[in-house]
Design a protein around this motif. Structure first.
Motif, PDB file in Angstrom:
ATOM      1  N   ILE A 287    -107.131 -20.774  23.407  1.00  0.00           N
ATOM      2  CA  ILE A 287    -106.497 -21.372  24.583  1.00  0.00           C
ATOM      3  C   ILE A 287    -105.102 -20.770  24.669  1.00  0.00           C
ATOM      4  O   ILE A 287    -104.263 -21.006  23.796  1.00  0.00           O
TER       5      ILE A 287
ATOM      6  N   VAL B 127    -108.039 -19.291  29.108  1.00  0.00           N
ATOM      7  CA  VAL B 127    -108.881 -19.190  27.922  1.00  0.00           C
ATOM      8  C   VAL B 127    -109.320 -17.744  27.716  1.00  0.00           C
ATOM      9  O   VAL B 127    -109.651 -17.048  28.681  1.00  0.00           O
TER      10      VAL B 127
ATOM     11  N   GLY C 188    -112.223 -24.532  27.408  1.00  0.00           N
ATOM     12  CA  GLY C 188    -111.107 -24.872  28.296  1.00  0.00           C
ATOM     13  C   GLY C 188    -111.179 -26.295  28.801  1.00  0.00           C
ATOM     14  O   GLY C 188    -110.185 -27.038  28.767  1.00  0.00           O
TER      15      GLY C 188
END
Length: 200
Positions: free
Chosen positions: A77, A96, A186
């Motif tokens: 992330i 992401v 995500g």
């Protein structure tokens, strides 16, 4: 040419080569200094445009300084942003990155109710003709939607499993599975952030 002159000639050539090398390094440093800020700004502009694309109703995005790591350790992330409209939180956006057939960086938006508001690729380096269909606006699935467009409206809590909760690209199963993993990671982190969980 005697030995003394030969040594002096070698010294002279070595000095000239050193001066050329120093000049080249100086030029590269100057060019890098001028272009670094522009490259960084271009990346920021691209990311901001992608955020606006994946959650259109938002009029501002605030970066989250502390956020969770995804359960899929092969995914990173790179950033999470809270999306607001007139000061009210309406969702979030996650940037992401991770493996597909090769590698991809996506921006996925999600509303506060857990539904995906959009997905956009910032980078995709998969195979031309197959994997790159994932980011091709002219390629449509049997549903008539683009590969990335099909994620809009899906509930993150249902998960993202290629061939089950979303359509795969024929001949590009690895890319499809990889993108599903990125979207899962995500939205997993976005759900936790929007739920108000605290992270160290």
């Amino acid at each position: 040419m005697n030995q003394k002159n030969s040594v002096l000639e070698m010294f002279r050539l070595g000095l000239i080569l050193s001066l050329y090398a120093m000049a080249a390094c100086t030029v590269l440093a100057v060019v890098n200094n001028f272009t670094f800020a522009r490259i960084a700004q271009n990346r920021l502009n691209k990311a901001n445009a992608a955020m606006k694309t994946v959650i259109k109703e938002a009029d501002s995005f605030e970066p989250v300084t502390q956020f969770p790591s995804p359960s899929n350790q092969g995914v990173s992330i790179e950033g999470i942003y809270i999306a607001k409209q007139n000061g009210t939180v309406i969702g979030g956006v996650a940037q992401v990155s991770g493996a597909t057939y090769d590698r991809a960086v996506i921006m996925v938006g999600m509303k506060t109710d857990g539904t995906v508001s959009g997905l956009q690729f910032l980078e995709l380096t998969d195979s031309p003709g197959f994997g790159l269909k994932a980011n091709d606006p002219t390629f449509t699935l049997s549903s008539g939607k683009t590969f990335y467009g099909q994620f809009e409206g899906k509930n993150a809590r249902d998960g993202f499993v290629a061939g089950q909760t979303f359509d795969s690209i024929s001949g590009a199963t690895i890319t499809s599975v990889g993108v599903g993993g990125l979207v899962s990671a995500g939205t997993e982190c976005l759900l936790k952030v929007l739920d108000g969980q605290e992270f160290n």
